[in-house]
Write an enzyme that holds these catalytic residues in place. Sequence first.
Site, mmCIF file in Angstrom:
data_model
loop_
_atom_site.group_PDB
_atom_site.id
_atom_site.type_symbol
_atom_site.label_atom_id
_atom_site.label_comp_id
_atom_site.label_asym_id
_atom_site.label_seq_id
_atom_site.Cartn_x
_atom_site.Cartn_y
_atom_site.Cartn_z
ATOM 1 N N HIS A 472 0.784 -1.230 0.000
ATOM 2 C CA HIS A 472 0.000 0.000 0.000
ATOM 3 C C HIS A 472 0.823 1.291 0.000
ATOM 4 O O HIS A 472 0.328 2.347 -0.423
ATOM 5 C CB HIS A 472 -0.935 0.019 1.222
ATOM 6 C CG HIS A 472 -2.198 0.791 1.009
ATOM 7 N ND1 HIS A 472 -2.264 1.910 0.210
ATOM 8 C CD2 HIS A 472 -3.448 0.622 1.492
ATOM 9 C CE1 HIS A 472 -3.499 2.397 0.216
ATOM 10 N NE2 HIS A 472 -4.233 1.641 0.979
ATOM 11 N N TYR A 588 -14.728 5.841 8.448
ATOM 12 C CA TYR A 588 -13.732 6.309 7.471
ATOM 13 C C TYR A 588 -14.187 5.909 6.082
ATOM 14 O O TYR A 588 -14.416 4.733 5.812
ATOM 15 C CB TYR A 588 -12.383 5.652 7.793
ATOM 16 C CG TYR A 588 -11.207 6.027 6.909
ATOM 17 C CD1 TYR A 588 -10.163 6.765 7.422
ATOM 18 C CD2 TYR A 588 -11.115 5.608 5.589
ATOM 19 C CE1 TYR A 588 -9.052 7.106 6.645
ATOM 20 C CE2 TYR A 588 -10.033 5.937 4.796
ATOM 21 C CZ TYR A 588 -8.999 6.673 5.332
ATOM 22 O OH TYR A 588 -7.916 7.004 4.548
ATOM 23 N N THR A 601 -4.984 10.597 -0.640
ATOM 24 C CA THR A 601 -6.335 10.381 -0.130
ATOM 25 C C THR A 601 -6.694 11.401 0.947
ATOM 26 O O THR A 601 -5.837 12.069 1.512
ATOM 27 C CB THR A 601 -6.477 8.967 0.479
ATOM 28 O OG1 THR A 601 -5.545 8.821 1.566
ATOM 29 C CG2 THR A 601 -6.224 7.904 -0.573
#
Length: 772
Positions: A472, A588, A601
């Site tokens: 990630h 979230y 993000t």
Amino acid sequence: MAEAHQAVAFQFTVTPDGIDLQLCHEALRQIYLSGLHSWKKRFIRFKNGVMTGVYPGSPPGFMVVVVSYMSYNKYHKLDPSLGMFAKLTMALTAYFAPDIQKIVGGVLVGTGLWITIIFIMRNALKCLLSWHGWMYSRHGSVSLGTRLWMLLVKVFSGRKPMLYSFQNSLPRLPVPPVKDTCRRYLESARPLMDDEQFERMKGLAKDFEKNLGPRLQWYLKLKSWWASNYVSDWWEEYIYLRGRGPIMVNSNYYAMDFLYVFPTSIQAARAGNAIHAIMLYRRKLDRAQIKPIYLLANKVPLCSAQWERMFNTTRIPGLETDTIQHMNESKHIAVYHKGRFFKVWMFYDGRLLLPREIEQQMERILADKSEPMPGEEALAALTAGDRTPWAKARDAYFSRGKNKQSLDAIEKAAFFVTLDDTEQRFVEKNPIKSLDSFAKSLLHGKCYDRWFDKSFNLIVFKNGTMGLNAEHSWADAPIIGHLWEHVLSMDPFKLGYTEEGHCCGEPHPNLPGPQRLQWDIPAECQDVIQSSLTIARTLADDVDCHSFPFNDFGKGLIKKCRTSPDAFIQIALQLAHYRDKGKFCLTYEASMTRLFREGRTETVRSCTMETCTFVRSMIRDETVREERLKLLKEAAEKHQNMYRLAMTGKGIDRHLFCLYVVSKYLGEDSPFLKEVLSEPWRLSTSQTPLQQVELFDLVRHPEYVSSGGGFGPVADDGYGVSYIIVGENLINFHISSKHSSPETDSHRFGGNIRQAMLDILDLFQLDKKAIK
């Protein structure tokens, strides 16, 4: 072996007559072709760098400007350069003849004019892209002002942009005022606190806003002026690279294969097509031939910076923080099968291997019956466990000799491939168990058969089904999703298979085989491997995955309700969570900030006062339908507005995160920031966007749908939910939680989501058959 023989370019023997060279012409030919390939690639990169550097200008535009300027100056006897042309001519008198002076001077002044035009166009485009009023237009209607703005964007955007063409024209991410961020935070926290808790938090926020906040804000402003993005580097380092726990489950995520289609059951053949398609994508990426991603009818470009590290990239463990290692070039991939590691070259005869040739290499690996070396089988468990033991083991046992060479072959590979010896697939007779098993296998596998540090792992199962597992830190899910859409569209449609299920084409008669990597792993290192494997297995066994297709309706019907599909689903998740746990929680939802340079993000806090009011109305039987519809509309509008704020740099959480980082650098303790940053996200959600809709004809071939992907739970007592809206009539959900939590059950939550979606749709009292 054949590859050992081919690797020797020449041999020599010493005789009484001197040294006798025995040249291997085939090896020299391969060296020549390899060098030719490398120089071609360097030239392409140089050319792309020039094209991107001058965009929205272009070399033909340069010629037009220079020739036009010189012609105007010659025939009209006027100097639009305000005397600069004359001064240059005089300066060049001592070096060139009079005619050459005019040409050289004209070229130099024309070049300056061309650069000035580029500068003006680029900054005009940056100013235009800084306006986000178009996001607030009502769906389906565009105002005159927005139309004029779109026209200007088109004019200043240039022609035929490449992937990175807009990078210098994107605006910087703005730093929101501390006052606005505190106000919006308190607004998001209100539904989760009682009056006493809220008054206390309001006091902390007010104190921070007046005292420490402005000082921290000054440093952030300074960074925003100096750096390309004031958030992204700190986000990458502190959220991802400094984490010392396992990245498997906690950070890495997965992407699934087609849901209903199985192009071939031959494992090597599926790997052959997929690997070839991935390498074709890499070639397009190297040449910057991938089209930029746009919003608003292909008018508003998004940042492309995250594509740079998709290939040839590995996360390297460190004692305190990891680093990302990226290679400019890699001509091989690393393959794992039944405890053995292989290095497979992707080029031969100066070209990329064809699908059938890659299948041939995979067949050789599958046919190899050799046993793993001591410690080799579970070696990749080091990447699945805690980071510090892996860093120490890497330095102690893999920094020299054959271990270093073999580790380099993995870490410097274009990507990692696992030829899995299990079978995974969607089974219509047992959909729940089959999809749950598929998801868990992609998320963590056996904990030692994926190299979790690689930018991504391609996993091909024994029955031909496949998927991805992605690290990630280097990029977010939409980036790897773009690659995956390319692979899924090429595999059955453009590359195809023979009737027997093999890749099209013929095997290569002289292709050197894969190289088996060699290891010498001492007993002490094997103990570390086993320790990491134990930690990873404990984590993996605790994950409760549930993946299911929701096909009762999709975005087509939701749009008939005049509601945003994402807002509809997010409100349904809140209703489902309240029914599941009997309470609301901090939620979230991932949004992107790629409207700005190097943006990643932002968080949309989906649990709002409006949504909670609507959910309570659904729980109370006495509330009438009209009142519920009114509350639903208010909740959806609130959600949409928060999403717009997040996308346009006015979010809450990244700003608070960066303020917290500055406070730590300054040695200042903020009770407000400490409390905000410690709040757990018990419901973490993300939508996987389908970005290249044109690649899939879901009207004629509705079976060719992607299942999307998922990730592990963020909180020990919470849920992770990923969903993908596919076509008009399907939404795929991926849910994760932990068995160890008595509060969670992924299958129960999945049932609540399904029921919540149906209940909200029923409020509109639509006749589905009539709408269809």
